[in-house]
Design a protein around this motif. Structure first.
Motif, short mmCIF file in Angstrom:
data_model
loop_
_atom_site.label_atom_id
_atom_site.label_comp_id
_atom_site.label_asym_id
_atom_site.label_seq_id
_atom_site.Cartn_x
_atom_site.Cartn_y
_atom_site.Cartn_z
N GLY A 86 -36.77 62.71 -20.18
CA GLY A 86 -37.51 63.61 -19.31
C GLY A 86 -37.06 65.05 -19.46
N THR A 87 -35.77 65.26 -19.63
CA THR A 87 -35.25 66.62 -19.82
C THR A 87 -35.73 67.21 -21.13
OG1 THR A 87 -33.28 66.13 -18.51
CG2 THR A 87 -33.14 68.00 -20.01
N VAL A 88 -35.71 66.41 -22.19
CA VAL A 88 -36.18 66.92 -23.49
C VAL A 88 -37.67 67.22 -23.43
CG1 VAL A 88 -36.27 66.52 -25.98
CG2 VAL A 88 -34.35 65.61 -24.65
N PHE A 89 -38.43 66.41 -22.71
CA PHE A 89 -39.85 66.73 -22.53
C PHE A 89 -40.03 68.09 -21.85
CE2 PHE A 89 -41.38 62.21 -23.07
CZ PHE A 89 -42.29 62.50 -24.06
N GLY A 90 -39.19 68.36 -20.86
CA GLY A 90 -39.27 69.66 -20.20
C GLY A 90 -38.99 70.80 -21.16
N ILE A 91 -38.01 70.64 -22.02
CA ILE A 91 -37.68 71.65 -23.02
C ILE A 91 -38.85 71.83 -24.00
CG2 ILE A 91 -36.13 72.16 -24.98
CD1 ILE A 91 -33.93 70.66 -23.33
N SER A 92 -39.52 70.73 -24.32
CA SER A 92 -40.60 70.78 -25.32
C SER A 92 -41.78 71.63 -24.86
CB SER A 92 -41.08 69.37 -25.64
OG SER A 92 -41.87 68.85 -24.59
N ARG A 93 -41.89 71.89 -23.57
CA ARG A 93 -43.03 72.68 -23.09
C ARG A 93 -42.99 74.11 -23.60
NH1 ARG A 93 -41.50 70.22 -17.87
NH2 ARG A 93 -42.74 68.32 -17.60
N ARG A 94 -41.85 74.55 -24.10
CA ARG A 94 -41.73 75.91 -24.63
C ARG A 94 -41.87 75.95 -26.15
NH1 ARG A 94 -37.12 75.40 -21.52
NH2 ARG A 94 -35.75 75.79 -23.30
N TYR A 127 -42.59 63.65 -31.43
CA TYR A 127 -42.81 62.88 -30.20
C TYR A 127 -42.70 63.77 -28.96
CZ TYR A 127 -41.32 59.97 -26.24
OH TYR A 127 -41.17 59.41 -25.00
N PHE A 128 -41.62 64.49 -28.85
CA PHE A 128 -41.43 65.30 -27.65
C PHE A 128 -42.42 66.46 -27.59
CE2 PHE A 128 -37.19 63.24 -27.66
CZ PHE A 128 -37.21 62.77 -26.35
N ALA A 129 -42.80 67.01 -28.74
CA ALA A 129 -43.72 68.14 -28.75
C ALA A 129 -45.16 67.73 -28.46
CB ALA A 129 -43.66 68.86 -30.10
N GLY A 130 -45.52 66.49 -28.80
CA GLY A 130 -46.93 66.14 -28.76
C GLY A 130 -47.34 64.93 -27.98
N HIS A 131 -46.40 64.15 -27.46
CA HIS A 131 -46.80 62.90 -26.81
C HIS A 131 -47.59 63.15 -25.53
CE1 HIS A 131 -46.39 58.87 -24.92
NE2 HIS A 131 -46.41 58.47 -26.18
N GLY A 132 -47.22 64.18 -24.80
CA GLY A 132 -47.92 64.45 -23.55
C GLY A 132 -49.29 65.08 -23.71
N HIS A 133 -49.53 65.72 -24.86
CA HIS A 133 -50.81 66.39 -25.12
C HIS A 133 -51.26 66.07 -26.54
CE1 HIS A 133 -50.29 68.65 -21.39
NE2 HIS A 133 -49.04 68.87 -21.77
N PRO A 134 -51.66 64.82 -26.77
CA PRO A 134 -51.98 64.40 -28.14
C PRO A 134 -53.26 65.02 -28.67
CG PRO A 134 -52.54 62.67 -26.59
CD PRO A 134 -51.83 63.73 -25.79
N VAL A 135 -53.28 65.21 -29.97
CA VAL A 135 -54.49 65.64 -30.67
C VAL A 135 -54.94 64.46 -31.53
CG1 VAL A 135 -55.42 67.19 -32.42
CG2 VAL A 135 -53.83 68.06 -30.70
N GLY A 136 -56.20 64.09 -31.44
CA GLY A 136 -56.69 62.95 -32.18
C GLY A 136 -56.47 61.65 -31.41
N ALA A 137 -56.57 60.54 -32.12
CA ALA A 137 -56.54 59.23 -31.49
C ALA A 137 -55.15 58.79 -31.07
CB ALA A 137 -57.14 58.19 -32.44
N TRP A 138 -54.12 59.31 -31.72
CA TRP A 138 -52.78 58.76 -31.55
C TRP A 138 -51.77 59.79 -31.09
CZ3 TRP A 138 -53.29 56.49 -37.09
CH2 TRP A 138 -54.13 55.35 -37.05
N ARG A 139 -50.93 59.37 -30.17
CA ARG A 139 -49.77 60.17 -29.77
C ARG A 139 -48.66 59.99 -30.80
NH1 ARG A 139 -49.81 60.76 -23.73
NH2 ARG A 139 -51.67 59.67 -22.98
N PRO A 140 -47.89 61.02 -31.10
CA PRO A 140 -46.75 60.83 -32.00
C PRO A 140 -45.69 59.96 -31.35
CG PRO A 140 -46.73 63.04 -31.06
CD PRO A 140 -48.02 62.42 -30.64
N LEU A 141 -45.03 59.16 -32.16
CA LEU A 141 -43.96 58.29 -31.70
C LEU A 141 -42.76 58.42 -32.63
CD1 LEU A 141 -45.95 55.01 -30.94
CD2 LEU A 141 -45.01 56.61 -29.26
#
Length: 232
Positions: free
Chosen positions: A65-73, A156-170
């Motif tokens: 969760g913390t890394v996701f917060g950092i990824s917003r920037r 994953y952290f940069a794109g999982h919450g706002h995916p482009v295309g059919a698939w979220r990065p993992l």
């Protein structure tokens, strides 16, 4: 590239436990702040959120969760630097050898080159999706010593919450690949160095299972990781 989907393949044994979303976000890893600060190009690469992490057993622990917060920037130069550092910290733990090995990224490339490759690869992620971004990190935007196990963390952290295309990065690392090797007989899953088609297949399988079970794809990834830790 993302239009081809593979469906109907079970990649988790019957009865496998898929962790809840809160459990995934709460997955926390201890780290050594002083060791990392001594290895970064300068202190500006260190995200302040890591200084607010809780202390458990004498060590700070950073969770997803913390890394996701950092990824917003990650739309800024400083934000991308912070994201890379956070992914390395979260993925390395406290072992001195692991930290030293992954910090070679900073001594093997110039800061301008690191910035350029991160910006370009994450730009591909935003415009074209996870598979194209994987290809970019593996080719034109390759960063020496930043292999798939860690650049997929960045994706994953940069794109999982706002995916482009059919698939979220993992994330795809050796532990997840071990699970895939045990369950997916149609593709040879090596210990590392996965190709873009292999990453595409992994995303397809994980997203299919997530859709069938009503969970998010990173919950499937976490279940694969947990399973892989118990496989030889």
């Amino acid at each position: 590239m993302e239009s081809h989907r593979t469906s109907g393949t079970a990649i988790l044994p019957a009865g496998s436990i898929v962790p809840g979303r809160d459990d995934v976000l709460g997955q926390a890893i201890p780290f050594d702040r002083a060791r990392w600060l001594s290895l970064l190009p300068d202190s500006g690469w260190w995200p302040g959120e890591l200084d607010a992490c809780p202390i458990v057993g004498g060590r700070p622990r950073v969770d997803r969760g913390t890394v996701f917060g950092i990824s917003r920037r990650a739309d800024t130069v400083e934000g991308r630097r912070h994201l890379l550092t956070a992914c390395l910290v979260w993925g390395s733990g406290t072992k001195a050898r692991s930290v030293a090995r992954h910090s070679r990224i900073f001594t093997s490339s110039s800061v301008p080159d690191l910035d350029a490759h991160l910006s370009a690869a994450l730009g591909v992620l935003r415009r074209e999706g996870a598979v194209r971004a994987y290809f970019a990190f593996n080719n034109a935007e390759r960063i020496k010593f930043l292999g798939p196990a860690f650049f997929t963390k960045v994706l994953y952290f940069a794109g999982h919450g706002h995916p482009v295309g059919a698939w979220r990065p993992l994330m795809l690392d050796g532990v997840v690949a071990r699970s895939l090797r045990a369950s997916d007989s149609e593709v040879k899953w090596p210990r590392g160095g996965w190709t873009t088609p292999q990453y595409s297949r992994y995303l397809s399988l994980a997203h299919d299972l997530a859709g069938e079970t009503g969970v998010l794809p990173d919950q499937v990834e976490a279940a694969l990781f947990a399973l892989g830790r118990h496989l030889s």
